[in-house]
Scaffold this motif. Structure first.
Motif, PDB file in Angstrom:
ATOM      1  N   LEU A   1       3.296   5.819  -2.723  1.00  0.00           N
ATOM      2  CA  LEU A   1       4.432   6.646  -3.102  1.00  0.00           C
ATOM      3  C   LEU A   1       4.621   6.656  -4.666  1.00  0.00           C
ATOM      4  CD1 LEU A   1       6.944   7.792  -1.585  1.00  0.00           C
ATOM      5  CD2 LEU A   1       8.182   5.535  -1.972  1.00  0.00           C
ATOM      6  N   GLY A   2       4.003   5.700  -5.313  1.00  0.00           N
ATOM      7  CA  GLY A   2       4.109   5.871  -6.815  1.00  0.00           C
ATOM      8  C   GLY A   2       5.354   5.168  -7.249  1.00  0.00           C
ATOM      9  N   VAL A   3       5.807   4.162  -6.791  1.00  0.00           N
ATOM     10  CA  VAL A   3       6.992   3.591  -7.510  1.00  0.00           C
ATOM     11  C   VAL A   3       6.684   2.277  -8.161  1.00  0.00           C
ATOM     12  CG1 VAL A   3       8.842   4.492  -5.718  1.00  0.00           C
ATOM     13  CG2 VAL A   3       7.363   2.215  -5.167  1.00  0.00           C
ATOM     14  N   LEU A   4       5.544   1.882  -7.970  1.00  0.00           N
ATOM     15  CA  LEU A   4       5.097   0.305  -8.793  1.00  0.00           C
ATOM     16  C   LEU A   4       4.972   0.771 -10.504  1.00  0.00           C
ATOM     17  CD1 LEU A   4       2.227  -0.643  -6.478  1.00  0.00           C
ATOM     18  CD2 LEU A   4       4.669  -1.393  -6.322  1.00  0.00           C
TER      19      LEU A   4
ATOM     20  N   ALA B   1       0.911  -1.277  -0.043  1.00  0.00           N
ATOM     21  CA  ALA B   1      -0.170  -0.034   0.023  1.00  0.00           C
ATOM     22  C   ALA B   1       0.924   1.163  -0.073  1.00  0.00           C
ATOM     23  CB  ALA B   1      -1.069  -0.232   1.391  1.00  0.00           C
ATOM     24  N   GLY B   2       1.989   1.065   0.825  1.00  0.00           N
ATOM     25  CA  GLY B   2       2.860   2.367   0.826  1.00  0.00           C
ATOM     26  C   GLY B   2       3.571   2.597  -0.521  1.00  0.00           C
TER      27      GLY B   2
ATOM     28  N   ASP C   1      -5.238   0.533   4.448  1.00  0.00           N
ATOM     29  CA  ASP C   1      -3.851   0.936   4.417  1.00  0.00           C
ATOM     30  C   ASP C   1      -3.509   1.862   3.434  1.00  0.00           C
ATOM     31  OD1 ASP C   1      -3.602  -1.240   6.418  1.00  0.00           O
ATOM     32  OD2 ASP C   1      -2.746  -2.787   4.867  1.00  0.00           O
ATOM     33  N   VAL C   2      -4.145   1.890   2.377  1.00  0.00           N
ATOM     34  CA  VAL C   2      -3.764   2.956   1.207  1.00  0.00           C
ATOM     35  C   VAL C   2      -4.419   4.027   1.709  1.00  0.00           C
ATOM     36  CG1 VAL C   2      -4.696   3.604  -1.244  1.00  0.00           C
ATOM     37  CG2 VAL C   2      -3.644   1.413  -0.941  1.00  0.00           C
TER      38      VAL C   2
END
Lengths: 113, 195
Positions: free
Chosen positions: A21-24, A16-17, A45-46
């Motif tokens: 954060l946008g790293v996926l 979720a983090g 969680d998100v």
């Protein structure tokens, strides 16, 4: 919270983090979104991560957008009355053309009548 | 750890106004969307621009964002999210999606000289806290290794993937990933009343 082995990789909270954060990458992001829609615990969680990292947004300076952006929003969401008037103008409303698909599409901006 | 988030003791006016605006959108009141736009579009446009770095793309995404806000307003839960974060998150997510899909069309990724500066986002130390929540986050970021804190900031502000971050820093993607996960764990611990 001490360092734990890399076996943490399946921790959904960290996923979720990462999503927030946008790293996926594209595929992992889609996968996280599917989970977001289906799994309330993951959605919580998100949301929690959004609140944790959200304050960084305060560092971003506002910039006034050009006027046409609002015009685009307004046009896209415009209520349907134009259709009614098209119909009156045309006299007998041909039922076939009354219902554009429920979804908004850009084309609808110009094709009212 | 449930959804315990920033205890906004003072329901400050701006916030209450935004919450009311989103609710009115959920009720189908178009004027409310226009007010919301007036109050928040500069912020959200700033977010889109920051991620996308291109005005036309940012304008497009901004427009999609408010259409999405209108459609999703009923899902907003003020218990769980602050209104401006909720709005900005919609914008930011759409901007990142746009970034990802345009990256897919470019067969070669946009890589800025993958070595040189091992700096992700400089200036971290010059950032001034804007709110209590922001101050707390800065403090917790300050407890990470500076380089890793910078990577968190870069990821957040530029929407870079692990691969792109790793290239920029000249480290293997796996290393970047474990740095980041460790950073996230430490941030979580720190923000939840830890050190």
């Amino acid at each position: 919270m001490s360092e734990r082995p890399e076996a943490e990789t399946d921790d959904p909270n960290l996923l979720a983090g990462e999503y927030v954060l946008g790293v996926l990458d594209h595929d992992a992001r889609r996968e996280a979104e599917r989970r977001l829609a289906a799994d309330p615990a993951f959605a919580r969680d998100v949301a929690a991560w959004s609140e944790r990292l959200g304050p960084l947004l305060e560092e971003i300076a506002p910039v006034s957008p050009p006027e046409h952006v609002w015009a685009g929003v307004a046009a896209a969401l415009a209520p349907r009355p134009p259709r009614a008037s098209c119909r009156t103008e045309r006299g007998s409303g041909a039922p076939g053309r009354l219902s554009p698909p429920g979804r908004w599409r850009p084309a609808s901006l110009r094709s009212r009548c | 750890m449930e959804s315990a988030h920033a205890p906004s003791e003072v329901a400050d006016l701006a916030r209450a106004r935004l919450v009311a605006g989103i609710r009115r959108c959920a009720a189908g009141e178009r004027a409310a969307l226009q007010e919301l736009y007036r109050d928040t579009s500069a912020k959200l446009y700033g977010v889109c621009l920051r991620i996308l770095g291109d005005r036309t793309e940012a304008e497009d995404v901004l427009q999609e964002t408010y259409i999405a806000v209108w459609r999703q307003a009923a899902r907003f839960d003020p218990q769980r999210a602050s209104p401006i974060t909720w709005l900005a998150t919609i914008a930011r997510n759409r901007a990142i999606d746009r970034l990802r899909s345009s990256a897919r069309f470019r067969s070669s990724e946009p890589i800025e000289a993958a070595n040189e500066t091992a700096d992700c986002a400089p200036l971290a130390s010059e950032v001034v806290a804007r709110s209590q929540e922001h101050a707390a986050l800065l403090r917790c970021l300050g407890e990470l290794e500076p380089q890793q804190a910078d990577c968190v900031r870069t990821a957040f502000f530029e929407g870079l993937t692990y691969d792109a971050l790793a290239k920029r820093m000249g480290v293997p993607p796996g290393t970047m990933k474990s740095w980041m996960r460790r950073s996230l764990m430490r941030l979580r611990g720190c923000l939840e009343g830890g050190a």
